[in-house]
Design an enzyme around this catalytic site. Structure first.
Site, PDB file in Angstrom:
ATOM      1  N   TYR A   1       0.732  -1.283   0.051  1.00 31.77           N
ATOM      2  CA  TYR A   1      -0.052   0.055   0.166  1.00 31.77           C
ATOM      3  C   TYR A   1       0.826   1.187   0.143  1.00 31.77           C
ATOM      4  O   TYR A   1       0.464   2.258  -0.629  1.00 31.77           O
ATOM      5  CB  TYR A   1      -0.786  -0.144   1.489  1.00 31.77           C
TER       6      TYR A   1
ATOM      7  N   LYS B   1      -3.082   8.524   3.125  1.00 38.20           N
ATOM      8  CA  LYS B   1      -4.255   8.248   3.995  1.00 38.20           C
ATOM      9  C   LYS B   1      -3.947   8.680   5.368  1.00 38.20           C
ATOM     10  O   LYS B   1      -5.083   9.185   5.746  1.00 38.20           O
ATOM     11  CB  LYS B   1      -4.611   6.809   3.966  1.00 38.20           C
TER      12      LYS B   1
HETATM   13  P1  NAD Z   1     -12.597   3.803  -8.035  1.00 37.30           P
HETATM   14  O1  NAD Z   1     -11.293   3.851  -8.873  1.00 37.30           O
HETATM   15  O2  NAD Z   1     -13.926   3.270  -8.373  1.00 37.30           O
HETATM   16  O3  NAD Z   1     -12.594   5.314  -7.563  1.00 37.30           O
HETATM   17  C1  NAD Z   1     -11.537   6.287  -7.457  1.00 37.30           C
HETATM   18  C2  NAD Z   1     -11.765   7.449  -8.058  1.00 37.30           C
HETATM   19  O4  NAD Z   1     -11.074   8.681  -7.928  1.00 37.30           O
HETATM   20  C3  NAD Z   1     -12.308   7.392  -9.639  1.00 37.30           C
HETATM   21  O5  NAD Z   1     -13.566   7.812  -9.747  1.00 37.30           O
HETATM   22  C4  NAD Z   1     -11.344   8.392 -10.170  1.00 37.30           C
HETATM   23  O6  NAD Z   1     -11.784   8.888 -11.474  1.00 37.30           O
HETATM   24  C5  NAD Z   1     -11.155   9.420  -8.970  1.00 37.30           C
HETATM   25  N1  NAD Z   1      -9.979  10.242  -9.298  1.00 37.30           N
HETATM   26  C6  NAD Z   1      -8.896   9.974  -9.439  1.00 37.30           C
HETATM   27  N2  NAD Z   1      -7.950  11.097  -9.886  1.00 37.30           N
HETATM   28  C7  NAD Z   1      -8.810  12.137  -9.722  1.00 37.30           C
HETATM   29  C8  NAD Z   1      -8.799  13.513 -10.017  1.00 37.30           C
HETATM   30  N3  NAD Z   1      -7.652  13.943 -10.622  1.00 37.30           N
HETATM   31  N4  NAD Z   1      -9.863  14.265  -9.975  1.00 37.30           N
HETATM   32  C9  NAD Z   1     -11.172  13.993  -9.593  1.00 37.30           C
HETATM   33  N5  NAD Z   1     -11.121  12.426  -9.311  1.00 37.30           N
HETATM   34  C10 NAD Z   1     -10.202  11.631  -9.465  1.00 37.30           C
HETATM   35  O7  NAD Z   1     -11.838   3.232  -6.596  1.00 37.30           O
HETATM   36  P2  NAD Z   1     -12.458   3.222  -4.930  1.00 37.30           P
HETATM   37  O8  NAD Z   1     -11.998   2.136  -4.694  1.00 37.30           O
HETATM   38  O9  NAD Z   1     -14.146   3.251  -5.337  1.00 37.30           O
HETATM   39  O10 NAD Z   1     -11.898   4.397  -4.363  1.00 37.30           O
HETATM   40  C11 NAD Z   1     -12.814   5.296  -3.730  1.00 37.30           C
HETATM   41  C12 NAD Z   1     -12.201   5.648  -2.469  1.00 37.30           C
HETATM   42  O11 NAD Z   1     -12.200   4.912  -1.551  1.00 37.30           O
HETATM   43  C13 NAD Z   1     -10.602   6.026  -2.645  1.00 37.30           C
HETATM   44  O12 NAD Z   1     -10.253   7.216  -1.737  1.00 37.30           O
HETATM   45  C14 NAD Z   1      -9.998   4.695  -2.117  1.00 37.30           C
HETATM   46  O13 NAD Z   1      -8.613   4.969  -1.663  1.00 37.30           O
HETATM   47  C15 NAD Z   1     -11.024   4.544  -0.960  1.00 37.30           C
HETATM   48  N6  NAD Z   1     -10.795   3.125  -0.361  1.00 37.30           N
HETATM   49  C16 NAD Z   1     -11.015   2.132  -1.345  1.00 37.30           C
HETATM   50  C17 NAD Z   1     -10.809   0.752  -0.716  1.00 37.30           C
HETATM   51  C18 NAD Z   1     -10.918  -0.449  -1.673  1.00 37.30           C
HETATM   52  O14 NAD Z   1     -10.599  -1.479  -1.226  1.00 37.30           O
HETATM   53  N7  NAD Z   1     -11.522  -0.323  -2.869  1.00 37.30           N
HETATM   54  C19 NAD Z   1     -10.796   0.451   0.636  1.00 37.30           C
HETATM   55  C20 NAD Z   1     -10.538   1.691   1.580  1.00 37.30           C
HETATM   56  C21 NAD Z   1     -10.617   2.928   0.852  1.00 37.30           C
END
Ligand code: NAD
Length: 258
Positions: A158, A165
């Site tokens: 990570y 984070k």
């Molecule tokens: P995802 O890829 O579906 O979503 C990430 C989003 O960030 C995308 O829509 C992307 O377009 C957007 N993004 C990236 N760069 C950008 C920019 N410059 N301007 C605007 N938008 C931008 O993946 P996700 O897993 O749904 O991620 C959403 C959040 O959840 C993130 O913060 C991620 O770290 C967090 N998260 C995810 C998990 C997991 O296991 N998937 C666990 C904990 C936290």
């Protein structure tokens, strides 16, 4: 009742596809009766976001492009939202990015550019967006962001995203303190692993899933809907006494040492 979001408007940032956590949140808010405003990073996401939103019942959604690396774009987006809807009652920030080649191997090898990119998009953007939305959250409400255990403890691969984070988690507390006087609450959901587009970039992600099934108190992975419902709680009056908090929606995994 406290449970309904009818007559309220919420901004959801970060729907890329149907697996996006932001889409889980959008669905929960929609079920509660809210009107939704979607923002997406770039034109290439627009069709996907509009197609998904078209499956929702209830109030018509609104759509805006907003690249969070661009201060002008952020200001413009929220000025447009103010013009088009007036007041919003909450915002979900579901945005993160790091270079794929730095989400494997040793954190030690993180480049300056990679470090700054991860922090810019994944952490600073929350502060910039909170500042832009504050004037139109004139009736108070809730801002929610998405974080991960890798910001509290070392999670293999990570790496720089974990450090970003940690910065995001600290921002939640400082923003909560600044915005509390405006009746705006700021909280984070620390989600367990979900198979999204972003998660695919993290090395050995499948291994984490297996560990959850073996060791998390609930002995199962979480779902997008579970994150969505917690976001709904954090953006509704039910959580009106909660701010600066990080709620783990992770089958309890973060509570177990080994
Ligand atoms: P995802 O890829 O579906 O979503 C990430 C989003 O960030 C995308 O829509 C992307 O377009 C957007 N993004 C990236 N760069 C950008 C920019 N410059 N301007 C605007 N938008 C931008 O993946 P996700 O897993 O749904 O991620 C959403 C959040 O959840 C993130 O913060 C991620 O770290 C967090 N998260 C995810 C998990 C997991 O296991 N998937 C666990 C904990 C936290």
């Amino acid at each position: 009742s406290n449970f309904s979001l009818e007559g309220r408007t919420y901004v959801v940032m970060g729907v890329a596809n149907k697996r996006s956590i932001a889409w889980g949140i959008a669905q929960s808010l929609n079920k509660a009766g809210a009107r939704l405003i979607f923002t997406y990073a770039a034109e290439r996401f627009e069709k996907s976001v509009r197609d998904l939103a078209a499956t929702l019942e209830g109030p018509e959604s609104l759509f805006y492009e907003c690249d969070v690396t661009n201060d002008e774009a952020i200001i413009q987006t929220f000025e447009n939202i103010q013009k088009d809807v007036g007041v919003v009652h909450g915002l979900a920030h579901c945005i993160a990015f790091a270079n794929r080649d730095e989400l494997k191997g040793e954190y030690l090898n993180t480049s300056r550019d990679g470090f700054l990119t991860a922090h810019n998009i994944s952490s600073y953007s929350l502060t910039a967006v909170a500042r832009a939305v504050q004037p139109i959250m004139s009736e108070g409400g809730g801002i929610v962001t998405l974080t991960y255990l890798g910001g509290e403890k070392v999670v293999e691969n990570y790496n720089v995203m974990g450090v970003a984070k940690a910065s995001l988690d600290a921002s939640v507390r400082y923003l909560a303190n600044d915005l509390g006087k405006h009746a705006i609450r700021v909280n984070a959901i620390s989600a367990g692993p979900l198979r999204t587009l972003s998660a695919k970039g993290v090395g050995d992600f499948n291994k984490i899933h297996q560990v959850i099934e073996e060791r998390a108190p609930l002995r199962r992975p979480i779902t997008q809907e579970e994150v969505g419902d917690t976001a709904y709680f954090l953006m509704s009056d039910l959580s009106r006494g909660v701010t600066g908090e990080i709620i783990h929606v992770d089958s309890g995994f973060s509570t177990v040492a080994y």
